[in-house]
Design a protein around this motif. Sequence first.
Motif, PDB file in Angstrom:
ATOM      1  N   UNK A  36       0.921  -1.127   0.016  1.00 40.61           N
ATOM      2  CA  UNK A  36       0.131   0.115   0.078  1.00 40.61           C
ATOM      3  C   UNK A  36       0.848   1.411   0.184  1.00 40.61           C
ATOM      4  N   UNK A  37       0.138   2.389  -0.477  1.00 44.02           N
ATOM      5  CA  UNK A  37       0.913   3.533  -0.427  1.00 44.02           C
ATOM      6  C   UNK A  37       1.451   3.863   1.104  1.00 44.02           C
ATOM      7  N   UNK A  38       0.709   3.760   2.013  1.00 42.30           N
ATOM      8  CA  UNK A  38       0.932   4.047   3.595  1.00 42.30           C
ATOM      9  C   UNK A  38       2.275   2.860   3.912  1.00 42.30           C
ATOM     10  N   UNK A  39       2.199   1.880   3.320  1.00 41.73           N
ATOM     11  CA  UNK A  39       3.216   0.852   3.907  1.00 41.73           C
ATOM     12  C   UNK A  39       4.726   1.548   3.227  1.00 41.73           C
ATOM     13  N   UNK A  40       4.391   1.991   1.829  1.00 38.97           N
ATOM     14  CA  UNK A  40       5.861   2.378   1.222  1.00 38.97           C
ATOM     15  C   UNK A  40       6.255   3.850   1.730  1.00 38.97           C
ATOM     16  N   UNK A  41       5.390   4.778   1.917  1.00 42.44           N
ATOM     17  CA  UNK A  41       5.887   6.015   2.273  1.00 42.44           C
ATOM     18  C   UNK A  41       6.322   6.003   3.863  1.00 42.44           C
ATOM     19  N   UNK A  42       5.986   4.835   4.543  1.00 39.61           N
ATOM     20  CA  UNK A  42       6.532   4.701   5.722  1.00 39.61           C
ATOM     21  C   UNK A  42       8.169   4.181   5.965  1.00 39.61           C
ATOM     22  N   UNK A  43       8.495   3.766   4.612  1.00 41.61           N
ATOM     23  CA  UNK A  43       9.784   3.041   4.710  1.00 41.61           C
ATOM     24  C   UNK A  43      10.986   4.144   4.778  1.00 41.61           C
ATOM     25  N   UNK A  44      12.011   3.853   5.382  1.00 37.66           N
ATOM     26  CA  UNK A  44      13.236   4.827   5.460  1.00 37.66           C
ATOM     27  C   UNK A  44      13.956   4.940   4.280  1.00 37.66           C
ATOM     28  N   UNK A  47      15.794   2.037   3.035  1.00 36.99           N
ATOM     29  CA  UNK A  47      15.077   1.142   2.438  1.00 36.99           C
ATOM     30  C   UNK A  47      15.108   1.161   0.874  1.00 36.99           C
ATOM     31  N   UNK A  48      14.828   2.500   0.330  1.00 35.52           N
ATOM     32  CA  UNK A  48      14.876   2.701  -1.043  1.00 35.52           C
ATOM     33  C   UNK A  48      16.139   2.976  -1.750  1.00 35.52           C
ATOM     34  N   UNK A  49      17.167   3.141  -0.803  1.00 40.07           N
ATOM     35  CA  UNK A  49      18.464   3.165  -1.569  1.00 40.07           C
ATOM     36  C   UNK A  49      18.872   1.619  -1.650  1.00 40.07           C
ATOM     37  N   UNK A  50      18.826   0.799  -0.726  1.00 41.82           N
ATOM     38  CA  UNK A  50      18.904  -0.701  -0.980  1.00 41.82           C
ATOM     39  C   UNK A  50      18.289  -1.189  -2.168  1.00 41.82           C
ATOM     40  N   UNK A  51      16.954  -1.034  -2.015  1.00 38.43           N
ATOM     41  CA  UNK A  51      16.180  -1.619  -3.142  1.00 38.43           C
ATOM     42  C   UNK A  51      16.796  -1.090  -4.773  1.00 38.43           C
ATOM     43  N   UNK A  52      17.186   0.141  -4.764  1.00 37.84           N
ATOM     44  CA  UNK A  52      17.538   0.605  -6.021  1.00 37.84           C
ATOM     45  C   UNK A  52      18.783   0.383  -6.353  1.00 37.84           C
ATOM     46  N   UNK A  53      19.432   0.018  -5.562  1.00 40.84           N
ATOM     47  CA  UNK A  53      20.969  -0.229  -5.461  1.00 40.84           C
ATOM     48  C   UNK A  53      20.884  -1.879  -5.990  1.00 40.84           C
TER      49      UNK A  53
END
Length: 179
Positions: A36-44, A47-53
């Motif tokens: 959900x949008x709520x779950x994703x927006x709560x990620x630090x 999280x996004x750096x590791x996922x994109x890397x």
Amino acid sequence: MEYVIRRVRAEEWAQARDLRLAALQDPLAPIAFYESHEQAVAQPDSFWQERTQAAAAGVDVVQFVAQAPDGRWDGTVSVLVEHEGESRIGKPAPVEQTHVVGVFVRGEARGSGLAEALFRAALEWSWDRQSPPVERVRLLFHSDNTRAAALYRKVGFVPSGDTAPVPDDEMALEYEIRR
């Protein structure tokens, strides 16, 4: 408008995050994504750096983006590698395969051929894998997502005849392309 379809780069994590958050606000997001949008927006940010890397490295996952001439990202698709016997989503892979996930094109870019271009990149990457070679590419979608079903048929996916045991989505259908 001419788009460049390319792989995401590790330092572009903020743009990848913003596009994912936009996707999760689409009216079909509740049946199109397993987050959900709520779950994703709560990620630090980490999280996004590791996922994109990981997606930029392109070992077990790769992400493609559609970049407009002005730099705006209007679409994305990701591909997960699933080795025989392993499962990332749904049932274990019967063969070496890839799994297309995270398909999104902004509303204003739909109907332009952008989704098809993203799929071409995802499929080319999948079929070019050599170690080991991919025997099929699959995707899952909710049976009520008729927009997705039409796109998937258009780019060559056909029903596998299977439903997929996806948590919280008993209506998930599996489509595939085989070599």
